[in-house]
Design an enzyme around this catalytic site. Structure first.
Site, PDB file in Angstrom:
ATOM      1  N   SER A  70      51.481  21.092 -39.258  1.00  0.00           N
ATOM      2  CA  SER A  70      52.683  21.927 -39.321  1.00  0.00           C
ATOM      3  C   SER A  70      52.319  23.406 -39.298  1.00  0.00           C
ATOM      4  O   SER A  70      51.213  23.790 -39.662  1.00  0.00           O
ATOM      5  CB  SER A  70      53.459  21.662 -40.611  1.00  0.00           C
ATOM      6  OG  SER A  70      53.777  20.308 -40.717  1.00  0.00           O
TER       7      SER A  70
HETATM    8  N1  SAH Z   1      50.663  17.091 -43.309  1.00  0.00           N
HETATM    9  C1  SAH Z   1      50.048  16.951 -42.010  1.00  0.00           C
HETATM   10  C2  SAH Z   1      51.098  16.811 -40.952  1.00  0.00           C
HETATM   11  C3  SAH Z   1      50.720  15.764 -39.981  1.00  0.00           C
HETATM   12  S1  SAH Z   1      52.002  15.224 -38.915  1.00  0.00           S
HETATM   13  C4  SAH Z   1      49.095  18.104 -41.750  1.00  0.00           C
HETATM   14  O1  SAH Z   1      49.091  19.063 -42.535  1.00  0.00           O
HETATM   15  O2  SAH Z   1      48.330  18.055 -40.784  1.00  0.00           O
HETATM   16  C5  SAH Z   1      52.621  13.805 -39.778  1.00  0.00           C
HETATM   17  C6  SAH Z   1      51.636  12.708 -40.062  1.00  0.00           C
HETATM   18  O3  SAH Z   1      52.373  11.611 -40.615  1.00  0.00           O
HETATM   19  C7  SAH Z   1      50.927  12.141 -38.829  1.00  0.00           C
HETATM   20  O4  SAH Z   1      49.537  12.212 -39.030  1.00  0.00           O
HETATM   21  C8  SAH Z   1      51.407  10.697 -38.754  1.00  0.00           C
HETATM   22  O5  SAH Z   1      50.424   9.799 -38.276  1.00  0.00           O
HETATM   23  C9  SAH Z   1      51.763  10.420 -40.204  1.00  0.00           C
HETATM   24  N2  SAH Z   1      52.684   9.311 -40.418  1.00  0.00           N
HETATM   25  C10 SAH Z   1      53.811   8.995 -39.711  1.00  0.00           C
HETATM   26  N3  SAH Z   1      54.383   7.885 -40.215  1.00  0.00           N
HETATM   27  C11 SAH Z   1      53.613   7.488 -41.273  1.00  0.00           C
HETATM   28  C12 SAH Z   1      53.664   6.398 -42.189  1.00  0.00           C
HETATM   29  N4  SAH Z   1      54.650   5.480 -42.151  1.00  0.00           N
HETATM   30  N5  SAH Z   1      52.706   6.298 -43.111  1.00  0.00           N
HETATM   31  C13 SAH Z   1      51.693   7.196 -43.195  1.00  0.00           C
HETATM   32  N6  SAH Z   1      51.578   8.248 -42.346  1.00  0.00           N
HETATM   33  C14 SAH Z   1      52.521   8.392 -41.395  1.00  0.00           C
END
Ligand code: SAH
Length: 229
Positions: A70
């Protein structure tokens, strides 16, 4: 605080980081603990090497597996609105690059974080070691199911957009607990929601428009499965 990160060695990055911190202040981030955590965590170590020089631009960046880290303003906003205390346990769904996890870890006692892409989680774990953050517990799995073994949580942060408030996660909140989650199915119409658990009900607050990758239930098919279909 447990981490002992070194400041970025490249002078250009230090300048860019200071500019970003000023931009965050101007955009309304006022909590000095949150700004301190952003200052302390080296975002350049959480993005692919080819994006390192853009690590302190206020923008989302690709991290592989079709996911993004993000933009710093959104990380700062979510962290501020989560009202994280030094003694608290935080559950994070969506480890991704691990950057948001690291910012939280600089502010609370322990972060429990779940990611459904094994490669992303492995890389994030390597980064936590590198920046010497030892108060993070990682789990490979589907975060929509929560992590009941450590519940209740004082704070829960979901960093992917859900069609509705995941009830398992809201139920995993302790009294006075706060859950922050982007809600909305359409990529262009997601609202960051803050849910506070009161004695006898949940209080919901809209923190504004955001844009996140979707929260996906279940695990990705392994490469082996994909090659068989
Ligand atoms: N907080 C992260 C944002 C990553 S984007 C950062 O700072 O980089 C959101 C993330 O959520 C992705 O890596 C995606 O794979 C994960 N995600 C989506 N659905 C999910 C689920 N059901 N359980 C665990 N992770 C999930």
């Amino acid at each position: 605080m447990t981490a002992g990160q070194a400041a970025p060695t490249e002078p250009g990055l230090i300048q860019k980081k200071l500019r970003l911190l000023m931009e965050l202040r101007r955009a309304g981030i006022a909590d000095t603990r949150v700004l301190g955590a952003i200052e302390k965590i080296p975002r350049e170590k959480f993005v692919p090497a080819s994006f390192e020089d853009q690590a302190y631009e206020n923008m989302a960046l690709p991290i592989g597996n079709g996911q993004t880290v993000s933009q710093p303003y959104v990380v700062a906003l979510m962290t501020e609105k989560l009202e994280v205390g030094t003694r608290q346990h935080v559950l994070e769904i969506g480890t991704g690059s691990g950057y948001q996890t690291a910012v939280l870890a600089a502010l609370c006692r322990r972060v429990f974080t779940i990611e459904r892409h094994r490669e992303l989680l492995r890389e994030a774990e390597r980064r936590f070691q590198e920046v010497r953050l030892h108060n993070i517990v990682c789990r490979f799995g589907d975060g929509t199911k929560g992590w009941p073994e450590h519940a209740p949580y004082e704070r829960v942060l979901v960093t992917a957009a859900a069609p509705e408030v995941p009830s398992t996660l809201a139920d995993g909140l302790g009294p006075g607990g706060i859950l922050i989650v982007p809600i909305g199915e359409d990529h262009r119409d997601q609202h960051l929601m803050r849910i506070r658990r009161l004695v006898d009900r949940f209080e919901t607050e809209d923190l504004g428009l955001v844009r996140f990758v979707p929260l996906v239930a279940g695990l990705p098919k392994s490469r082996l499965d994909q090659s068989l279909t």
